[in-house]
Each structure stands twice: as C-alpha cells, then as structure tokens.
Write an enzyme that holds these catalytic residues in place. Structure first.
Site, mmCIF file in Angstrom:
data_model
loop_
_atom_site.group_PDB
_atom_site.id
_atom_site.type_symbol
_atom_site.label_atom_id
_atom_site.label_comp_id
_atom_site.label_asym_id
_atom_site.label_seq_id
_atom_site.Cartn_x
_atom_site.Cartn_y
_atom_site.Cartn_z
ATOM 1 N N LEU A 116 -13.645 0.344 -4.593
ATOM 2 C CA LEU A 116 -12.220 0.508 -4.333
ATOM 3 C C LEU A 116 -11.957 0.009 -2.921
ATOM 4 O O LEU A 116 -12.818 0.124 -2.044
ATOM 5 C CB LEU A 116 -11.805 1.989 -4.432
ATOM 6 N N ASP A 117 -10.774 -0.522 -2.688
ATOM 7 C CA ASP A 117 -10.415 -0.922 -1.336
ATOM 8 C C ASP A 117 -10.460 0.286 -0.411
ATOM 9 O O ASP A 117 -10.297 1.434 -0.843
ATOM 10 C CB ASP A 117 -9.004 -1.519 -1.316
ATOM 11 N N LYS A 118 -10.640 0.031 0.856
ATOM 12 C CA LYS A 118 -10.720 1.098 1.847
ATOM 13 C C LYS A 118 -9.562 2.090 1.712
ATOM 14 O O LYS A 118 -9.770 3.309 1.728
ATOM 15 C CB LYS A 118 -10.721 0.495 3.259
ATOM 16 N N THR A 120 -7.546 2.624 -0.843
ATOM 17 C CA THR A 120 -7.271 3.111 -2.191
ATOM 18 C C THR A 120 -8.115 4.355 -2.421
ATOM 19 O O THR A 120 -9.303 4.366 -2.121
ATOM 20 C CB THR A 120 -7.606 2.049 -3.248
ATOM 21 N N ARG A 215 -2.926 -5.041 -6.713
ATOM 22 C CA ARG A 215 -2.062 -5.395 -5.592
ATOM 23 C C ARG A 215 -1.516 -6.817 -5.737
ATOM 24 O O ARG A 215 -0.338 -7.078 -5.503
ATOM 25 C CB ARG A 215 -2.842 -5.236 -4.284
#
Length: 296
Positions: A116-118, A120, A215
C-alpha cells in the site's frame, strides 16, 4: 520446467539464478527462455540474498488482524512506509516485522506480498514462509485476491462504473503513473457508497494491482481523491460547500484511501478467507463533515 519443479520460488527468482549461473544446464549458463529436450543435467547452488542484512529490526507497533503459521494480515496505519528503499532504511513495516517475527527474515522483504502507498491505510498480507509467499503471489497474478477500498473523491459520479484503462509511467514525470496506451492492463470497479453536495464516498474493487491504480484511474475520470496532491493537483474546492467543508478538505493530510476488505484462498488449507478493517478516524471525521452539507 523449472517453475513446475521449484514452485516455492517465483519465476523472477528462477530467472535471476539462471542469468547469474547459480543454475546451469549440462554445466553451461543458459538463457531463461532456453527449451530443454529431455535428458539434460540441471544443477545449481540455490541461495537467497540476505535482504535482512541491511534492515534493522525496530519496535514499531503493528495491528495484527489475523495470524497463523502461514501468514499474517495487518491493518497498516497511514504514514507507514511498507519496506526499505535507498535512503529510507528505518521506520518501515519491514523493520517492524523483523522485530516482531525475526524468523520471517528468510522470506523476501520480510514476507510482504503486496504494498500500500505510504499514506494509504488498511489491510495487507504478509507471508511467513517461502511456500506461502509463492502461493499468495500466484493468487495476485491470477487476479483471485479480493480487494475492496474506501475512497473519498471530489465530484459526484452519477453512478458506479468500471474503468478499463492501461497504466504505465507518466511520459514526462517519470515519478508518476498515468493512463497510457503502452501501459499494462488495469481494471478498477467502483460503486457509490454515499453522495454529498460536491464530493462522494465510493467503494472500489481492484481487478488488477498496478502502482497507484485507484488514484490514477479516479483522477483520469475526473473524480480525484481528496488529499491526493500528486494526481489531483492543486486542491480545488468546489463551490457551494460550507466553510467547514472547505477547511476539512484543505487540511486533510493524505489521499483519502483505505484498504477495507481483503480476501484470499488460504495458502495451506485452501479455505476461502476474508477480513475487514473499519474506516480510520480521519476518514470518518471527513465523511461526517461532508455529510453536514447535505443537511437542510
């Protein structure tokens, strides 16, 4: 052929061993695509790189949703980086996992199967053995992993939809992803969870798992995520909303995205399993503020 015999290792790992000569055919280094006729002698010295050598275990709290001998499912908070990278060797989930479960050092990236993105939040799975890692990666590649996200976007779609648009590197800004013809196939499904005056809460289901997929796709159809300063651009607040809503949207510190549901086939038992993680407080507060604009 090797992939069938050594199923606990990924194809990428097998290809790397062939290219470096760790695996040889009749004593010769060969290309991974070489076809064998039968009767060849395949030998090798199979060692995994010690990825934990440069990763310092750190006592960082982890929220464990599920754990057994094969895997862990964690609820990652926003702001936590998944794994180390050049210039960023501390304070990651990988550091935390090596502290709490030192034995997981034998698995690539401390067992982290997907990322997961930082900024998220939400559910991630971690394999606790090489075999489990391989089987979980196979499920991701086969698109059988169930993944549902909560997102809060600017704008109000008329209805849910499917976005089928390839994603690749942005042609100008190589640090970003974009919808490009030369990209890899990417499919995102979304439905409406709640509509507000100028914003919307959507539930998003991933069919593929490209970098920044939700996104990029939501920005592509002109419903960017609140707080996404990379893909939404400068924060533009639609007219007709209250000052309280304007302030809440401007202040929101991250992309409003949360991995809410995760479902897999258990790598050992074959049982279908599914987990859920409630919306974090910051997104709940944002939704409550947006909801006030709907009141007469």
């Amino acid at each position: 052929m090797l992939a069938g015999e050594l199923q606990q290792y990924s194809r990428a790992r097998l290809q790397a061993w062939l290219k470096t000569g760790a695996i040889v055919v009749d004593g010769q280094v060969v290309e991974p695509k070489k076809k064998v006729r039968g009767g060849e002698l395949i030998t090798g010295s199979l060692t995994l790189p010690d990825e934990s050598a440069e990763v310092v275990p750190e006592d960082i709290p982890v929220d464990i949703v599920f754990e057994d001998d094969s895997l862990m499912v964690l609820n990652k908070p926003a702001g936590l980086v998944m794994h180390i990278a050049p210039g960023n060797y501390r304070g990651t989930l990988q550091n935390a996992l090596l502290y709490h479960r030192p034995q997981i050092a034998a698995v690539p990236r401390a067992g982290i199967v997907h990322r997961l993105d930082k900024d998220t939040s939400g559910l991630v799975m971690v394999a606790k053995s090489l075999e489990s890692h391989h089987l979980l990666v196979q499920q991701l590649q086969a698109r059988t992993v169930h993944r549902v996200y909560d997102a809060i976007v600017t704008g109000v779609p008329v209805a849910g939809d499917t976005i089928d648009a390839p994603i690749g590197r942005h042609p100008v800004d190589r640090k970003k992803m974009a919808v490009v013809e030369s990209g890899k196939p990417a499919v995102t499904h979304f439905r409406i969870a709640a509509k507000f005056k100028r914003h919307c809460h959507v539930r998003v289901q991933l069919e593929t798992g490209r970098t920044h997929q939700i996104r990029v796709h939501m920005a592509h159809i002109r419903y960017p995520l609140i707080g996404d300063d990379i893909y939404a651009g400068r924060r533009q607040i639609p007219g007709g909303v209250s000052d309280e809503t304007k302030a809440a949207v401007v202040r929101f510190p991250r992309q409003a995205l949360h991995a809410a549901e995760l479902g897999i086939e258990h790598p050992q038992s074959g049982e279908q399993m599914r987990w859920q993680a409630s919306l974090p407080d910051d997104m709940q507060v944002l939704l409550a503020t947006l909801g006030k604009d709907n009141q007469p």
